[in-house]
Design a protein around this motif. Structure first.
Motif, PDB file in Angstrom:
ATOM      1  N   ASP A  49      35.780 -40.203  -6.414  1.00 49.95           N
ATOM      2  CA  ASP A  49      35.649 -40.548  -7.837  1.00 49.95           C
ATOM      3  C   ASP A  49      34.206 -40.820  -8.236  1.00 49.95           C
ATOM      4  N   ASP A  61      30.138 -42.123  -7.427  1.00 52.15           N
ATOM      5  CA  ASP A  61      29.351 -43.076  -6.654  1.00 52.15           C
ATOM      6  C   ASP A  61      30.089 -44.410  -6.563  1.00 52.15           C
ATOM      7  N   LEU A  62      30.368 -44.817  -5.342  1.00 60.77           N
ATOM      8  CA  LEU A  62      30.984 -46.117  -5.087  1.00 60.77           C
ATOM      9  C   LEU A  62      29.899 -47.047  -4.572  1.00 60.77           C
ATOM     10  N   THR A  63      29.687 -48.160  -5.273  1.00 63.93           N
ATOM     11  CA  THR A  63      28.676 -49.113  -4.825  1.00 63.93           C
ATOM     12  C   THR A  63      29.179 -49.880  -3.609  1.00 63.93           C
ATOM     13  N   GLU A  87      39.762 -42.125   2.173  1.00 65.81           N
ATOM     14  CA  GLU A  87      39.914 -41.337   0.952  1.00 65.81           C
ATOM     15  C   GLU A  87      40.595 -40.006   1.249  1.00 65.81           C
ATOM     16  N   PRO A 106      41.419 -41.595  -3.582  1.00 64.30           N
ATOM     17  CA  PRO A 106      40.205 -42.331  -3.934  1.00 64.30           C
ATOM     18  C   PRO A 106      40.354 -43.837  -3.729  1.00 64.30           C
ATOM     19  N   TYR A 107      39.256 -44.449  -3.308  1.00 64.50           N
ATOM     20  CA  TYR A 107      39.196 -45.910  -3.243  1.00 64.50           C
ATOM     21  C   TYR A 107      39.681 -46.467  -4.589  1.00 64.50           C
ATOM     22  N   TYR A 138      36.885 -48.568  -7.875  1.00 66.35           N
ATOM     23  CA  TYR A 138      35.503 -48.152  -8.155  1.00 66.35           C
ATOM     24  C   TYR A 138      34.834 -49.064  -9.180  1.00 66.35           C
ATOM     25  N   LYS A 139      35.590 -49.547 -10.163  1.00 67.29           N
ATOM     26  CA  LYS A 139      35.001 -50.410 -11.201  1.00 67.29           C
ATOM     27  C   LYS A 139      34.436 -51.692 -10.607  1.00 67.29           C
ATOM     28  N   GLY A 150      33.667 -52.021  -7.199  1.00 64.06           N
ATOM     29  CA  GLY A 150      32.858 -51.766  -6.024  1.00 64.06           C
ATOM     30  C   GLY A 150      33.534 -52.199  -4.738  1.00 64.06           C
ATOM     31  N   TYR A 151      32.816 -51.972  -3.641  1.00 68.38           N
ATOM     32  CA  TYR A 151      33.290 -52.364  -2.309  1.00 68.38           C
ATOM     33  C   TYR A 151      32.275 -53.335  -1.710  1.00 68.38           C
ATOM     34  N   SER A 165      38.004 -55.975  -3.063  1.00 62.25           N
ATOM     35  CA  SER A 165      36.611 -55.676  -3.418  1.00 62.25           C
ATOM     36  C   SER A 165      35.615 -56.661  -2.818  1.00 62.25           C
TER      37      SER A 165
END
Length: 552
Positions: free
Chosen positions: A246, A248-250, A279, A284-285, A288-289, A291-292, A306
């Motif tokens: 999805d 860029d995952l921070t 994934e 998808p993780y 995303y909103k 982050g990880y 998160s």
């Protein structure tokens, strides 16, 4: 060795069978259990939309004080509702439209009465102010509560782990897994020389009186209350990006400053390959909103959404041990992988009732094998799944008692993973199996679910009749046993130790070097066999079953 183990387990299982009803009947549940676990009209009358949790943590006195704002939508007309807060914490007041509301307490439940009926569909809010000394965990994370610890330099290191035990052990909330809040602002005030990390994304840091700083974290995705957390300490922090499905995952990493030199290469090597594997298998993780984050904690680990809690001392395996005994369990950091796997099963898909916790743990336990498979191949993952069977107890059923906040057997981990692996063999198509796992996470995205929903989805998408298989592995302590006899080139076989109507196909050695499907029921069947005698007859080890020779 394997034959000795199986023979011993057959005897052990037979003894357990005889006592199955006794084992299931040993629990006595109380009014307090019902108040905690039951969805009564005083709970279903409102749907939680948003919390603002504002808490000051006084480390010296091991106390908390603050408030929580409940924003909700009425699902029916009501004048009274229930929220939850442990009775050892004091409620100072409940405020609604600048008015203090009357309330009464029974065990850890709090009943609030409003001045007028709140109508169905209305959006409203109230705020609870409270203070006290929360329960301190004796053996976290298995025993819930606060952890007041110190790092190697003697600085405070504080956190909480409360799954099962209850988020209401430290903040007022609607304590039921079925209702996840849509978003939450977490404001934690700590001494200014320390840092604080919570779920979601940091919005601001504000100076407060008496030498405190307030950290404000916002969670934009639905979250279960036991996942809302904090970590207080002297941390090092670094960032990265993962190019995911999805976008860029921070990635944010928080280790104690003293451990950052070993933490950074350890996590940098582990996390991106793990996310790629998950994934691939699960989709998808899910957050995303938000982050990880991976955060070093003063306990072993927990799937805090998160903001995953990590306490595995930067070792491979489980504190340096291979839980599977296969060797493959030392190829990855167990806590990083297992607790992160819960982001899909446990945090994205959450059981409505804690009795159905197998939905969290069985799939997440199997995620370890899938991660091994993605990096080292299928033979390695199969060895890992077989290896963890030695930890299965077959003590009580995996599914617990409903409506009383009661988990089932710890077999939800290892036996549950082996059930999933067995179903994979029945599907006979790894890509189809993968799409089912991804489909679960897409269909039930950010939802709370029941066992029936998960069972029905897998059965429908696989095209298989799996109800008896789920009954067998989730609701009994019996291991399916293939009773067999070989004579004059013929194999005679049937299922024993099974639920009524159990007819699971299984692969066995009908000819040397290969496994072929047979279709046992509880009635004896016969089929041709070539080049195999009773000493060389085997079942495909990918199936979690037992073999037992038929009495001649």
């Amino acid at each position: 060795m394997r034959r000795l183990f199986i023979s011993t387990l057959i005897v052990f299982t037979a003894l357990l069978q005889a006592n199955a009803q006794l084992l299931q009947g040993k629990h006595t549940f109380s009014r307090a259990d019902t108040l905690r676990g039951m969805l009564t009209p005083l709970r279903t009358c409102y749907d939680i939309n948003y919390y603002h949790l504002d808490v000051k943590v006084d480390i010296d006195s091991k106390s908390v004080s603050g408030s929580n704002e409940f924003n909700f939508t009425a699902t029916t007309d009501f004048k009274q509702l229930q929220f939850d807060l442990f009775s050892n914490l004091t409620i100072e007041k409940v405020v609604y439209k600048n008015q203090e509301l009357p309330f009464k307490r029974e065990f850890n439940a709090v009943f609030v009465t409003f001045p007028a009926t709140i109508k169905k569909g209305a959006k409203d809010k109230f705020e609870v102010f409270y203070a006290g000394n929360p329960v301190i965990a004796r053996k976290p994370p298995w025993d819930g509560g606060f952890i007041f610890s110190k790092d190697e330099a003697g600085a405070p290191w504080v956190s909480v782990a409360c799954q099962g035990f209850g988020a209401s052990s430290w903040w007022p909330t609607k304590e039921h897994q079925s209702d996840e809040v849509d978003s939450v602002l977490i404001s934690i005030s700590v001494p200014k020389d320390l840092q604080e990390v919570s779920n979601g994304r940091l919005r601001s840091i504000a100076d407060k009186p008496d030498g405190y700083k307030q950290y404000n974290w916002f969670v934009a995705n639905p979250i279960n209350n036991y996942n809302i957390t904090f970590y207080i300490g002297k941390y090092a922090h670094w960032k990265d990006l993962y190019k995911g499905e999805d976008g860029d995952l921070t990635l944010d990493f928080w280790s104690l400053k003293a451990d950052s030199a070993k933490a950074r290469p350890h996590w940098d090597a582990d996390v991106k390959p793990m996310l790629k594997a998950f994934e691939h298998w699960f989709g998808p993780y899910p957050f995303y909103k938000d982050g990880y984050k991976l955060v070093q904690a003063p306990h072993l680990g927990m799937e805090h959404q998160s903001a995953v809690a990590y306490g595995n001392q930067f070792k491979m395996g489980y504190l340096g041990n291979d839980l599977s005994g296969s060797g493959w369990g030392l190829k990855f950091d167990f806590i990083t992988v297992h607790e992160s796997g819960h982001e899909w099963f446990g945090n994205n898909i959450t059981s409505k009732d804690i009795a159905d916790m197998w939905i969290h743990e069985s799939f997440t336990n199997y995620s370890e094998a899938l991660m091994v498979e993605s990096i080292y191949g299928k033979k390695a993952s199969t060895a890992y799944v077989e290896g963890i069977r030695h930890k299965i107890q077959n003590d009580i059923p995996i599914i617990g008692a409903y409506h009383v906040n009661h988990e089932g057997s710890g077999d939800m981990y290892y036996k549950g993973a082996n059930m999933v692996h067995t179903i994979r063999q029945l599907i006979q198509n790894d890509e189809k199996f993968r799409q089912i796992l991804r489909g679960l996470n897409k269909t039930f995205y950010h939802q709370t679910v029941t066992t029936a929903q998960i069972e029905n989805y897998i059965s429908k998408e696989s095209g298989l009749k799996l109800s008896k298989i789920f009954d067998q592995y989730l609701r009994t302590i019996q291991v399916p046993t293939l009773n067999y006899h070989i004579k004059d080139g013929k194999l005679t076989y049937r299922w024993t130790n099974v639920v009524e109507g159990f007819d699971m196909p299984v692969k066995v050695s009908l000819t040397p070097g290969t496994f072929s499907f047979i279709y046992p029921t509880t009635t004896f069947k016969t089929t041709a066999i070539k080049g195999i005698d009773e000493s060389s007859f085997k079942a495909d080890p990918n199936f979690y079953i037992l073999l037992m020779k038929k009495d001649k």
